[in-house]
Design an enzyme around this catalytic site. Sequence first.
Site, PDB file in Angstrom:
ATOM      1  N   ARG A 226      -0.162   6.454  -6.710  1.00  0.00           N
ATOM      2  CA  ARG A 226      -1.475   7.049  -6.990  1.00  0.00           C
ATOM      3  C   ARG A 226      -1.422   8.560  -6.816  1.00  0.00           C
ATOM      4  NH1 ARG A 226      -4.681   4.420  -2.635  1.00  0.00           N
ATOM      5  NH2 ARG A 226      -6.313   5.845  -3.290  1.00  0.00           N
TER       6      ARG A 226
ATOM      7  N   ASP B 128       0.832  -1.203   0.000  1.00  0.00           N
ATOM      8  CA  ASP B 128       0.000   0.000   0.000  1.00  0.00           C
ATOM      9  C   ASP B 128       0.867   1.254   0.000  1.00  0.00           C
ATOM     10  OD1 ASP B 128      -2.392   1.689   0.364  1.00  0.00           O
ATOM     11  OD2 ASP B 128      -1.362   2.150   2.244  1.00  0.00           O
TER      12      ASP B 128
ATOM     13  N   SER C 100      -6.739   0.552   0.591  1.00  0.00           N
ATOM     14  CA  SER C 100      -5.556   1.177   1.185  1.00  0.00           C
ATOM     15  C   SER C 100      -5.748   1.391   2.693  1.00  0.00           C
ATOM     16  CB  SER C 100      -5.297   2.514   0.470  1.00  0.00           C
ATOM     17  OG  SER C 100      -4.399   3.305   1.169  1.00  0.00           O
TER      18      SER C 100
END
Length: 432
Positions: free
Chosen positions: A173, A166, A188
Amino acid sequence: MVIEQFDAVDLIRTKRDKGVLGTDQINWLVDAYTRGYVADEQMAAMAMAILLNGMERQEIKDLTLAMIASGETMNFSGLSKKTTDKHSTGGVGDKITLPLAPLVASFGVAVPQLSGRGLGHTGGTLDKLESIPGWQANISPSRMTEILEEVGAVVCAAGAGLAPADGKLYALRDITGTVEAIPLIASSIMSKKIAEGTAALVLDVKFGSGAFLKDIELSRELARTMVALGEDAGVATSALITNMNVPLGLAIGNANEVRESVEVLAGGGPSDIIALTVALAREMLAHAGLPDADVEAALSDGRAMDTWNAMIRAQGGDPDAPLPVARETHVVTATRSGVLVEQQALPFGIAAWRLGAGRARAEDPVQHAAGVDLHAKPGDTVTAGQPLFTLSADEPARFARALEALDGAYRIGDVGEPILDGGPLIVERIGK
Ligand code: URA
């Protein structure tokens, strides 16, 4: 040599064409990305395909479990106390963890809070607590267990070993315009919370101008997705959907937010902070088998404050030491008499950030004394010339950019005009 089970390009094409990924494919993708076999460009394309085409519930569950499996997990089952935690999706002036953790712990429940630092306009809990002289965010898992047993509440930095997939994906991201995808946000947040090993979890999912998701419908969908992920993983989970159109409380920053939290623990403080703290504490305590706990009494009789003092001392802090004060202040006064009808959360968050309370890059330091103190809230009557808010910073050169952010962010209207606060603070509860 590892024989790779799948081809990243095939999986990207499947998601691009609105297909469904199987458990084995998701497990491989997350593992291969963590190992560095799947490249950032490929994972970025996959994140964009997920943002555009979504994921089914089983895919989100598989993604969450694969991210948990990418690292270590914590286990508090050996504690003599039940564990319960809270996660907020973040907002302006959101210091609720500070009074909440010791309040819940004062009932003999353990609150293991693995927190982060702030990036952008929402502040990080660790940044706020680090304004207390001596307080340390980094503690070992064994010390964490000791403090949970003795004091009941720990707020500390999550180690890099927890859901490392993550950590890598979230950073990617952040720079590829793929943060705002509900399957990715839900997996996440929940991968970290489930890996943390809490038995119960309460989510504060915010909507409105100062929240990460502006639209209440998206916040509802995120809350439902996260509650389902928690329940599927055996963590008793519920969520409150809360309004983030107006800053929470009167303090936005770091040291000033600690000051305000201590006021709440002393039985005072702003009514919205008290209301949200009490509502979340009730949820957390209900999950721990104490649905009738008299939460307000623990705030007014000093029990929560005693736990706060013990919790700060356990992590090296001095709860009695003076908090840092900014070198410079700038007061903004009311230009007319009337009623404060608008005070938008996001510009006030940006102003505090520009004053030095937040950071633009993960490695930047924060200025603990910088921030904004509000002297009026929407609905309050104000008189021409009275202070509306005070900006604090170590460098006066920062005031102009903060004031620019606040241009048009608040308005004094006539008595009887509608108050633009976006409605009630706590909108609904999601969960069993
Ligand atoms: N917070 C997280 O931890 N992850 C997200 O994707 C968004 C907010």
